[in-house]
Scaffold this motif. Structure first.
Motif, PDB file in Angstrom:
ATOM      1  N   ASP A  59       0.812  -1.216   0.000  1.00 10.83           N
ATOM      2  CA  ASP A  59       0.000   0.000   0.000  1.00 10.83           C
ATOM      3  C   ASP A  59       0.849   1.272   0.000  1.00 10.83           C
ATOM      4  N   TYR A  60       1.964   1.239   0.678  1.00 10.76           N
ATOM      5  CA  TYR A  60       2.838   2.403   0.811  1.00 10.76           C
ATOM      6  C   TYR A  60       4.167   2.055   0.148  1.00 10.76           C
ATOM      7  N   LYS A  61       4.268   2.348  -1.144  1.00 11.12           N
ATOM      8  CA  LYS A  61       5.379   1.873  -1.961  1.00 11.12           C
ATOM      9  C   LYS A  61       6.628   2.742  -1.888  1.00 11.12           C
ATOM     10  N   THR A  62       6.484   4.000  -1.477  1.00 10.48           N
ATOM     11  CA  THR A  62       7.641   4.894  -1.440  1.00 10.48           C
ATOM     12  C   THR A  62       7.997   5.246   0.002  1.00 10.48           C
ATOM     13  N   VAL A  63       9.194   5.736   0.170  1.00 15.19           N
ATOM     14  CA  VAL A  63       9.664   6.122   1.500  1.00 15.19           C
ATOM     15  C   VAL A  63       8.776   7.234   2.059  1.00 15.19           C
ATOM     16  N   GLY A  64       8.401   8.181   1.226  1.00 20.27           N
ATOM     17  CA  GLY A  64       7.539   9.278   1.672  1.00 20.27           C
ATOM     18  C   GLY A  64       6.161   8.818   2.095  1.00 20.27           C
ATOM     19  N   GLU A  65       5.574   7.910   1.327  1.00 21.98           N
ATOM     20  CA  GLU A  65       4.254   7.374   1.679  1.00 21.98           C
ATOM     21  C   GLU A  65       4.310   6.650   3.016  1.00 21.98           C
ATOM     22  N   MET A  66       5.366   5.863   3.230  1.00 21.18           N
ATOM     23  CA  MET A  66       5.494   5.130   4.488  1.00 21.18           C
ATOM     24  C   MET A  66       5.725   6.086   5.651  1.00 21.18           C
ATOM     25  N   ALA A  67       6.543   7.112   5.453  1.00 21.94           N
ATOM     26  CA  ALA A  67       6.791   8.096   6.510  1.00 21.94           C
ATOM     27  C   ALA A  67       5.496   8.818   6.877  1.00 21.94           C
ATOM     28  N   ASP A  68       4.702   9.175   5.880  1.00 26.02           N
ATOM     29  CA  ASP A  68       3.415   9.836   6.142  1.00 26.02           C
ATOM     30  C   ASP A  68       2.468   8.900   6.899  1.00 26.02           C
ATOM     31  N   TYR A  69       2.452   7.627   6.506  1.00 25.33           N
ATOM     32  CA  TYR A  69       1.612   6.644   7.198  1.00 25.33           C
ATOM     33  C   TYR A  69       2.036   6.509   8.658  1.00 25.33           C
ATOM     34  N   ILE A  70       3.320   6.390   8.880  1.00 29.47           N
ATOM     35  CA  ILE A  70       3.837   6.269  10.259  1.00 29.47           C
ATOM     36  C   ILE A  70       3.439   7.501  11.072  1.00 29.47           C
ATOM     37  N   ALA A  71       3.586   8.683  10.483  1.00 34.25           N
ATOM     38  CA  ALA A  71       3.213   9.913  11.184  1.00 34.25           C
ATOM     39  C   ALA A  71       1.718   9.928  11.521  1.00 34.25           C
ATOM     40  N   SER A  72       0.890   9.423  10.604  1.00 32.06           N
ATOM     41  CA  SER A  72      -0.560   9.451  10.830  1.00 32.06           C
ATOM     42  C   SER A  72      -1.007   8.496  11.933  1.00 32.06           C
ATOM     43  N   VAL A  73      -0.337   7.362  12.073  1.00 37.25           N
ATOM     44  CA  VAL A  73      -0.756   6.403  13.091  1.00 37.25           C
ATOM     45  C   VAL A  73      -0.094   6.673  14.440  1.00 37.25           C
TER      46      VAL A  73
END
Length: 75
Positions: A59-73
């Protein structure tokens, strides 16, 4: 963003890419193996206190997408 910088620090243990940017794709650009992904999941839990699954990297294929996901949770 703090999560992005910390995620890059973790990734530097697993990949040999010097310039890890937000748009780098875990598999295509960073060439992360399945084993690297599992280790990253463990490290993310340890550093951020966030429970990830290996399938989250679909679902989160890029480093930025994963960082944003981590920040949101984390909030």
């Amino acid at each position: 963003m703090q999560e992005f910088a910390q995620l890059v620090e973790i990734l530097e243990n697993y990949v040999e890419v010097e310039d890890i940017t937000r748009d780098k794709h875990f598999k295509a650009d960073l060439e992360m193996s399945s084993f690297d992904t599992m280790c990253l999941v463990t490290d993310v839990k340890s550093v951020f206190g966030v429970e990830l699954k290996a399938t989250d990297f679909i679902d989160y294929k890029t480093v930025g997408e994963m960082a944003d996901y981590i920040a949101s949770v984390r909030k």
